[in-house]
Design a protein around this motif. Structure first.
Motif, PDB file in Angstrom:
ATOM      1  N   LEU A  37       0.697  -1.253  -0.033  1.00  9.31           N
ATOM      2  CA  LEU A  37       0.042  -0.035  -0.122  1.00  9.31           C
ATOM      3  C   LEU A  37       0.737   1.330  -0.159  1.00  9.31           C
ATOM      4  N   GLN A  38       2.120   1.188   0.787  1.00  9.77           N
ATOM      5  CA  GLN A  38       2.841   2.548   0.790  1.00  9.77           C
ATOM      6  C   GLN A  38       3.311   2.799  -0.606  1.00  9.77           C
ATOM      7  N   SER A  39       4.090   1.658  -1.131  1.00  7.06           N
ATOM      8  CA  SER A  39       4.238   1.785  -2.593  1.00  7.06           C
ATOM      9  C   SER A  39       3.219   2.491  -3.624  1.00  7.06           C
ATOM     10  N   ILE A  40       2.081   1.779  -3.480  1.00  7.01           N
ATOM     11  CA  ILE A  40       1.016   2.471  -4.401  1.00  7.01           C
ATOM     12  C   ILE A  40       0.542   3.938  -3.990  1.00  7.01           C
ATOM     13  N   LYS A  41       0.674   4.158  -2.759  1.00 11.55           N
ATOM     14  CA  LYS A  41       0.211   5.415  -2.240  1.00 11.55           C
ATOM     15  C   LYS A  41       1.265   6.613  -2.534  1.00 11.55           C
ATOM     16  N   SER A  42       2.649   5.992  -2.545  1.00 14.03           N
ATOM     17  CA  SER A  42       3.876   6.946  -2.964  1.00 14.03           C
ATOM     18  C   SER A  42       3.892   7.370  -4.299  1.00 14.03           C
ATOM     19  N   PHE A  43       3.663   6.306  -5.074  1.00 14.28           N
ATOM     20  CA  PHE A  43       3.832   6.435  -6.560  1.00 14.28           C
ATOM     21  C   PHE A  43       2.580   7.340  -6.977  1.00 14.28           C
ATOM     22  N   THR A  44       1.560   7.055  -6.541  1.00 21.92           N
ATOM     23  CA  THR A  44       0.254   7.692  -7.169  1.00 21.92           C
ATOM     24  C   THR A  44       0.214   9.147  -6.522  1.00 21.92           C
ATOM     25  N   ALA A  45       0.860   9.278  -5.272  1.00 20.96           N
ATOM     26  CA  ALA A  45       0.924  10.765  -4.920  1.00 20.96           C
ATOM     27  C   ALA A  45       1.760  11.667  -5.582  1.00 20.96           C
ATOM     28  N   LYS A  46       3.000  11.049  -5.926  1.00 21.33           N
ATOM     29  CA  LYS A  46       3.903  11.801  -6.688  1.00 21.33           C
ATOM     30  C   LYS A  46       3.207  12.406  -8.114  1.00 21.33           C
ATOM     31  N   ALA A  55      -0.100  12.456  -8.825  1.00 21.61           N
ATOM     32  CA  ALA A  55      -1.342  13.253  -8.630  1.00 21.61           C
ATOM     33  C   ALA A  55      -0.733  14.634  -8.331  1.00 21.61           C
ATOM     34  N   ASN A  56       0.323  14.822  -7.423  1.00 25.03           N
ATOM     35  CA  ASN A  56       0.838  16.208  -7.193  1.00 25.03           C
ATOM     36  C   ASN A  56       1.356  16.919  -8.246  1.00 25.03           C
ATOM     37  N   LYS A  57       2.030  16.011  -9.258  1.00 21.51           N
ATOM     38  CA  LYS A  57       2.637  16.610 -10.415  1.00 21.51           C
ATOM     39  C   LYS A  57       1.616  17.200 -11.510  1.00 21.51           C
ATOM     40  N   ALA A  91       1.764  16.095   1.275  1.00 24.17           N
ATOM     41  CA  ALA A  91       1.081  14.960   1.496  1.00 24.17           C
ATOM     42  C   ALA A  91      -0.158  14.994   0.544  1.00 24.17           C
ATOM     43  N   PHE A  92      -0.526  14.130  -0.189  1.00 20.84           N
ATOM     44  CA  PHE A  92      -1.723  13.813  -0.771  1.00 20.84           C
ATOM     45  C   PHE A  92      -2.805  12.642  -0.278  1.00 20.84           C
ATOM     46  N   TRP A  93      -2.183  11.642   0.103  1.00 19.06           N
ATOM     47  CA  TRP A  93      -2.997  10.691   0.908  1.00 19.06           C
ATOM     48  C   TRP A  93      -3.005  10.937   2.315  1.00 19.06           C
ATOM     49  N   HIS A  94      -4.209  10.420   3.174  1.00 18.07           N
ATOM     50  CA  HIS A  94      -4.113  10.475   4.617  1.00 18.07           C
ATOM     51  C   HIS A  94      -3.185   9.379   4.968  1.00 18.07           C
ATOM     52  N   ARG A  95      -2.589   9.484   6.041  1.00 18.22           N
ATOM     53  CA  ARG A  95      -1.638   8.374   6.361  1.00 18.22           C
ATOM     54  C   ARG A  95      -2.243   6.956   6.854  1.00 18.22           C
TER      55      ARG A  95
END
Length: 108
Positions: free
Chosen positions: A42-51, A53-55, A62-66
């Motif tokens: 989940l951390q891998s998915i959230k990290s990749f998608t946050a980068k 989405a922010n771009k 922060a993009f996702w809730h912890r």
């Protein structure tokens, strides 16, 4: 989000179902026996998608809730209940009349 979930599918997990909502995502996936722990997946998915989405949004931070709500399905009946919950999420939110009309739903 959709592309990211499908990118990891078949590599890190089996993707069974998802629904991308305007402010959250529901995903049902199965981890193979030799997979990373769920928290790392989940951390891998959230990290990749946050980068990504922010771009796209031209922002940082922060993009996702912890926290996440993860649940282990113990039998086929529970899997079906979770799939129904995921698919009906946009219907319950009043976004569509039928789940099949929500364009951000996946059920193979």
């Amino acid at each position: 989000m959709r592309d990211s979930l499908h990118f990891y599918a078949g590599k890190a997990y089996q993707l069974d179902c998802y629904c991308i909502m305007p402010n959250h995502v529901h995903v049902l996936l199965m981890l193979p026996d030799d997979a990373l722990p769920l928290t790392q997946t989940l951390q891998s998915i959230k990290s990749f998608t946050a980068k990504k989405a922010n771009k796209l949004l031209g922002r940082t931070g922060a993009f996702w809730h912890r926290e996440t709500y993860d649940h282990l399905c113990r039998d086929a009946d529970e899997v079906q209940r979770i799939i129904s919950y995921i698919l009906l999420n946009p219907v319950k939110a009043g976004l569509v009349a039928e789940w099949q009309h929500w364009p951000h739903t996946y059920l193979p």
